[in-house]
Enzyme design. Structure first.
Site, PDB file in Angstrom:
ATOM      1  N   ASN A   1       1.090  -1.187   0.022  1.00 41.14           N
ATOM      2  CA  ASN A   1      -0.079   0.020  -0.099  1.00 41.14           C
ATOM      3  C   ASN A   1       0.879   1.284   0.211  1.00 41.14           C
ATOM      4  OD1 ASN A   1      -2.364  -1.854   0.231  1.00 41.14           O
ATOM      5  ND2 ASN A   1      -1.816  -1.934   2.526  1.00 41.14           N
TER       6      ASN A   1
ATOM      7  N   HIS B   1       6.558  -1.727   3.553  1.00 42.88           N
ATOM      8  CA  HIS B   1       6.464  -3.206   3.701  1.00 42.88           C
ATOM      9  C   HIS B   1       5.698  -3.799   2.764  1.00 42.88           C
ATOM     10  CE1 HIS B   1       2.952  -1.278   5.971  1.00 42.88           C
ATOM     11  NE2 HIS B   1       2.320  -2.441   5.689  1.00 42.88           N
TER      12      HIS B   1
END
Length: 129
Positions: free
Chosen positions: A88, A101
């Site tokens: 994201n 991440h």
């Protein structure tokens, strides 16, 4: 472009060695604390950077190298039938931790009724086409 903004609140800037499953010079892999499926891993840089588009080519190569290694580990440990890889980038895309991440999510036959469309499901109603 490295950012030092908000490091005191960044959960990924303070990982313990015991959380690390795999690593290379620049990235670590840990199991997600709220897994979507068995074996769900996060691949995280050892330095603070907000998102993928702030990485240079060398770091991107190291990231994908660890993702490949993590996939091999998951194949051995969990024998998934497929994978979703996702990240994201930005709050409007669902980023809630402002430290890069990458989710490596093992998928298993029958884990949902109709997986067609995969990551398109991030927008309700757009998964099926």
């Amino acid at each position: 472009m490295l950012s030092m903004k908000g490091l005191e609140q960044c959960i990924f800037c303070h990982l313990s060695r015991g959380d690390i499953i795999l690593e290379n010079d620049a990235f670590v892999a840990i199991y997600d604390r709220l897994p979507v499926s068995e074996g769900h891993l996060l691949i995280i840089p050892k330095f603070h950077v907000e998102h993928y588009f702030h990485l240079d080519a060398i770091y991107r190569e190291q990231l994908w190298s660890l993702i490949d290694e993590a996939k091999c580990l998951l194949d051995t440990e969990f024998q998934p039938d497929g994978f979703n890889i996702g990240m994201n980038i930005g709050e409007v895309a669902g980023q809630s931790v402002m430290h890069l991440h990458v989710h490596l999510i093992p998928r298993y036959r029958g884990d949902m009724r109709d997986p067609k469309g995969g990551v398109r499901g991030v927008i309700p109603g757009k998964q099926n086409y």
